[in-house]
Design an enzyme around this catalytic site. Structure first.
Site, short mmCIF file in Angstrom:
data_model
loop_
_atom_site.label_atom_id
_atom_site.label_comp_id
_atom_site.label_asym_id
_atom_site.label_seq_id
_atom_site.Cartn_x
_atom_site.Cartn_y
_atom_site.Cartn_z
N ASP A 85 0.87 -1.17 0.00
CA ASP A 85 0.00 0.00 0.00
C ASP A 85 0.91 1.22 0.00
O ASP A 85 1.60 1.50 1.00
CB ASP A 85 -0.89 -0.01 1.24
CG ASP A 85 -1.90 1.14 1.25
OD1 ASP A 85 -1.70 2.13 0.51
OD2 ASP A 85 -2.88 1.06 2.01
N TYR A 177 -8.62 14.75 -6.92
CA TYR A 177 -7.78 14.20 -8.00
C TYR A 177 -6.97 15.34 -8.64
O TYR A 177 -5.76 15.21 -8.83
CB TYR A 177 -8.66 13.52 -9.03
CG TYR A 177 -7.91 12.95 -10.21
CD1 TYR A 177 -7.36 11.68 -10.15
CD2 TYR A 177 -7.75 13.69 -11.39
CE1 TYR A 177 -6.67 11.15 -11.24
CE2 TYR A 177 -7.06 13.17 -12.47
CZ TYR A 177 -6.52 11.90 -12.39
OH TYR A 177 -5.83 11.40 -13.46
N ALA A 179 -6.20 18.23 -7.31
CA ALA A 179 -5.23 18.72 -6.33
C ALA A 179 -4.02 17.80 -6.26
O ALA A 179 -2.86 18.25 -6.20
CB ALA A 179 -5.88 18.83 -4.96
N SER A 180 -4.27 16.48 -6.27
CA SER A 180 -3.16 15.53 -6.18
C SER A 180 -2.26 15.61 -7.41
O SER A 180 -1.03 15.53 -7.30
CB SER A 180 -3.69 14.11 -5.99
OG SER A 180 -4.37 13.64 -7.15
N LYS A 181 -2.85 15.78 -8.59
CA LYS A 181 -2.06 15.82 -9.82
C LYS A 181 -1.30 17.14 -9.96
O LYS A 181 -0.16 17.15 -10.43
CB LYS A 181 -2.96 15.58 -11.03
CG LYS A 181 -3.59 14.18 -11.07
CD LYS A 181 -2.54 13.09 -11.12
CE LYS A 181 -3.16 11.71 -11.27
NZ LYS A 181 -2.15 10.65 -11.40
#
Length: 345
Positions: A85, A177, A179-181
């Site tokens: 994980d 998504y 924000a993460s990218k």
């Protein structure tokens, strides 16, 4: 627990001592996270056909085992599955240690984990938003941390991050998504700057547009509608081929490899008229959701429990994607130019 098709320790297999250069594509030691399905699975098979030694990571050991076997059958010199994980930094450390214990070095590290949660921001559970950021951003950060420590010690190695065009363009109803990218894009930029004094250490990004992988069907859905995008979709194998090309010894190490016809026009459009592009994407998404069939209940998808499938394709590509892509790209670029020209006047 590890699922291995590589020779056991104590056999005639001898790992290459750390610091030795890889003899070519067939001798590369490649770690791939998110390897059990979609782009990660396709990438594992693409490296296997080059004869690489693979260390494959995903959360579910039951999905890793058949992927490792398929890679061995495709020509991999070794294929080892390590349930991991990536949101757990210690688990990622153990993944790197396992690769070094079996093969003595790591030549290429591919961060391919990607999850998503679709739904209006304030109607999506906060825990889902956090999980998306943990997997997509912190998961890549954990992988980069162990990989670059090893690469700096050896003086060589290639880190490849799967970002997507979502690192440059906003995705309404997928705020975490996006924000993460965007964060991952910044991480890669900073890491490239840090290793700029190491000519044989590379940080490369692959940024496709929408890909026909199982990711959308496996992801969380809080919209109340069945998600079936009516837009051009890339073959995951094309993304995998781009990853393998970046990893070739002596090959070009592009900072960012763009895939998909809409990527360039979309970035230009967003630079010229970010609000207009955002509004257009919201309108397109709203229209698609209104025409989609209802689903009985919200779903957390694979955010908190691993997926069970190993498929590469999502099954949503259409024969007329090429024409649709060209029209869509021109529409976005035309809208942006029109808004920009109006502002200039």
């Amino acid at each position: 627990m590890a699922l291995s098709s590589s020779p056991a320790r104590g056999s005639s297999f001898l790992p290459t001592p750390p610091g030795d250069a890889a003899p070519g594509p067939a001798g590369q030691v490649v770690v791939i996270t998110g390897a059990s399905s979609g782009i990660g699975h396709a990438t594992a098979l693409a490296f296997a056909r080059q004869g690489a030694r693979l260390v494959l990571a995903a959360r579910n050991p039951d999905t890793l085992a058949p992927v490792a076997m398929a890679c061995r059958d495709a020509g991999a010199a070794a294929a080892l599955g390590v349930p991991t994980d990536v949101t757990d930094a210690r688990a990622v450390e153990r993944l790197a240690d396992t690769a070094l214990r079996h093969h003595g070095r790591i030549d290429v590290w591919v961060n391919s984990v990607g999850v998503g949660a679709v739904g209006r921001f304030d109607q999506t559970p906060l825990a889902a938003h956090r999980r998306v950021v943990e997997a997509n951003l912190l998961g890549h950060l954990h992988g980069a941390h162990v990989a670059l420590r090893h690469f700096r010690t050896r003086g060589q190695g290639t880190l490849i991050n799967l970002i997507s065009a979502g690192g440059w363009l906003p995705s309404p109803y997928a705020a975490a998504y996006t924000a993460s990218k965007f964060g991952l894009r910044g991480l890669s930029e900073a890491l490239r700057a840090e290793v700029s004094d190491l000519p044989h250490v590379h940080v490369c990004d692959v940024a496709p547009t929408f890909v026909d992988s199982p990711g959308l069907s496996h992801g969380a859905n809080y919209t109340g509608r069945n998600l079936q995008p009516r837009i051009p979709l890339l073959d995951p194998r094309a993304v995998a081929d781009a990853v393998v090309a970046l990893a070739q010894p002596g090959g070009a190490k592009r900072a960012v490899t763009w895939l998909g016809r809409g990527a360039g026009p979309g970035r230009v459009a967003h630079a010229l008229a970010p609000q207009g592009v955002g509004a257009l994407m919201r309108w397109v998404t709203d229209r698609a959701l209104r025409s989609a069939r209802p689903v009985p209940a919200p779903s957390d998808g694979n955010l908190f429990a691993p997926s069970r499938g190993t498929s590469i394709d999502g099954g949503m590509r259409r024969a007329n994607h090429r024409g649709l892509a060209r029209v869509a790209a021109l529409d976005v670029l035309g809208l942006a130019l029109g808004v920009w020209a109006g502002r200039q006047r």
